[in-house]
Design a protein around this motif. Structure first.
Motif, mmCIF file in Angstrom:
data_model
loop_
_atom_site.group_PDB
_atom_site.id
_atom_site.type_symbol
_atom_site.label_atom_id
_atom_site.label_comp_id
_atom_site.label_asym_id
_atom_site.label_seq_id
_atom_site.Cartn_x
_atom_site.Cartn_y
_atom_site.Cartn_z
ATOM 1 N N ILE A 160 12.379 9.037 1.152
ATOM 2 C CA ILE A 160 11.550 9.345 2.326
ATOM 3 C C ILE A 160 10.765 8.122 2.770
ATOM 4 O O ILE A 160 10.476 7.965 3.966
ATOM 5 N N TRP A 161 10.419 7.243 1.823
ATOM 6 C CA TRP A 161 9.729 6.006 2.200
ATOM 7 C C TRP A 161 10.643 5.171 3.099
ATOM 8 O O TRP A 161 10.216 4.665 4.137
ATOM 9 N N LYS A 162 11.913 5.047 2.728
ATOM 10 C CA LYS A 162 12.855 4.282 3.539
ATOM 11 C C LYS A 162 13.035 4.925 4.919
ATOM 12 O O LYS A 162 13.035 4.240 5.951
ATOM 13 N N ARG A 174 0.830 -1.207 0.000
ATOM 14 C CA ARG A 174 0.000 0.000 0.000
ATOM 15 C C ARG A 174 0.865 1.258 0.000
ATOM 16 O O ARG A 174 0.567 2.227 -0.712
ATOM 17 N N CYS A 175 1.920 1.251 0.780
ATOM 18 C CA CYS A 175 2.840 2.400 0.778
ATOM 19 C C CYS A 175 3.466 2.565 -0.599
ATOM 20 O O CYS A 175 3.641 3.686 -1.087
ATOM 21 N N GLY A 176 3.797 1.442 -1.227
ATOM 22 C CA GLY A 176 4.354 1.488 -2.568
ATOM 23 C C GLY A 176 3.380 2.087 -3.568
ATOM 24 O O GLY A 176 3.779 2.822 -4.479
ATOM 25 N N TRP A 177 2.090 1.790 -3.382
ATOM 26 C CA TRP A 177 1.077 2.371 -4.262
ATOM 27 C C TRP A 177 1.059 3.890 -4.135
ATOM 28 O O TRP A 177 1.045 4.610 -5.134
ATOM 29 N N TRP A 203 11.792 5.315 10.839
ATOM 30 C CA TRP A 203 11.320 6.137 11.953
ATOM 31 C C TRP A 203 10.095 5.512 12.606
ATOM 32 O O TRP A 203 10.002 5.453 13.841
ATOM 33 N N LEU A 204 9.173 5.033 11.794
ATOM 34 C CA LEU A 204 7.948 4.441 12.325
ATOM 35 C C LEU A 204 8.236 3.170 13.116
ATOM 36 O O LEU A 204 7.637 2.923 14.166
ATOM 37 N N VAL A 239 12.017 13.138 8.992
ATOM 38 C CA VAL A 239 12.380 12.626 7.673
ATOM 39 C C VAL A 239 12.850 13.736 6.734
ATOM 40 O O VAL A 239 13.837 13.570 6.013
ATOM 41 N N LEU A 240 12.167 14.873 6.749
ATOM 42 C CA LEU A 240 12.500 15.944 5.807
ATOM 43 C C LEU A 240 13.511 16.943 6.346
ATOM 44 O O LEU A 240 14.362 17.428 5.599
ATOM 45 N N PHE A 241 13.432 17.233 7.651
ATOM 46 C CA PHE A 241 14.248 18.321 8.196
ATOM 47 C C PHE A 241 15.296 17.866 9.204
ATOM 48 O O PHE A 241 16.015 18.689 9.763
#
Length: 264
Positions: free
Chosen positions: A246-248, A80-83, A253-254, A146-148
């Motif tokens: 960011i997915w990785k 689902r994340c890949g989608w 992180w999760l 993840v971004l900052f």
């Protein structure tokens, strides 16, 4: 010298952003752009006389992996994340890369970073949702990390703002085009998605320096992005690369914070 951006500034910018991402993702999830769910319902309601043909139609439609189908229900978290990253990410990366038509001139403006950060933040909220993480504070911390590359205190990220009505108003304004599109057309249009993405990006202008930290592609993507016209291709490939990164990072992180999440 510009004032240093503190964690509270990041939280103030991200809380309305995260809240606005929820209806944006709902719109992308429920829009059924190809009419697959509607066709499956018609088939199951008996609008096809031939039962054998009806079964073939239902089977073909529900095997397509989009939200709301049987195939989607059978997908695991990674699928689902890949989608989200590969299907929706293509659209957001394309919209983000359009400023690249201007080459180096466009790169001097914060347009691409704001759109890119908005796209990545939106996809991070989608990924968090697939992991069962739905509260605003946790999503703020995820995006900031993840971004900052910031470790935001959970109390600061999840605490109620001093002016709740202002945050409510800011979040509602970010999704005005989605609301208007649904009212006028009965669905969310690509134009409304693009306009909302721009609003989401613009809401992050207060932390522009932070946006430069996000994954933006390898050096050759950025080099190609400096060339007028073909720069859009380089920017698109760079944004696609960034979404995979960011997915990785989000998964790491999760999983590291799984003690409070609803997944194992």
């Amino acid at each position: 010298m510009a004032e240093a951006i503190e964690d509270r500034h990041v939280v103030a910018a991200l809380r309305p952003f995260v809240r606005a991402c929820a209806p944006m993702l709902d719109a992308l999830r429920e829009s059924d752009p190809f009419g697959l769910r509607a066709r499956a319902r018609k088939a199951s309601d008996g609008e096809f006389v031939d039962d054998g043909f009806k079964e073939k139609v239902i089977g073909a439609l529900t095997s397509v992996k989009v939200p709301g189908t049987a195939a989607w229900a059978g997908m695991d978290i990674d699928e689902r994340c890949g989608w989200w990253v590969n299907r929706v990410g293509r659209l957001t990366a394309l919209l983000t890369s359009i400023p690249g038509l201007g080459g180096a001139l466009a790169d001097r403006l914060p347009v691409q970073d704001t759109l890119g950060a908005a796209s990545q933040g939106l996809l991070l909220c989608a990924i968090a949702g697939e992991y069962g993480v739905t509260d605003v504070g946790s999503r703020v911390r995820l995006i900031a990390s993840v971004l900052f590359e910031r470790d935001i205190d959970p109390v600061l990220a999840g605490g109620k703002p001093a002016d709740q009505s202002a945050e409510d108003s800011a979040a509602a304004q970010l999704t005005e085009e989605l609301t208007e599109s649904e009212r006028a057309h009965g669905k969310v249009t690509v134009k409304a998605v693009a306009g909302t993405l721009w609003r989401l990006g613009r809401s992050l202008w207060g932390i522009t320096e932070e946006l430069e930290k996000r994954p933006r592609g390898r050096f050759y993507h950025r080099a190609l992005g400096l060339v007028p016209v073909v720069g859009a291709a380089g920017d698109y490939l760079g944004e696609r690369w960034g979404l995979k990164q960011i997915w990785k990072r989000a998964h790491a992180w999760l999983m590291a914070n799984s003690h409070w999440a609803s997944f194992s």
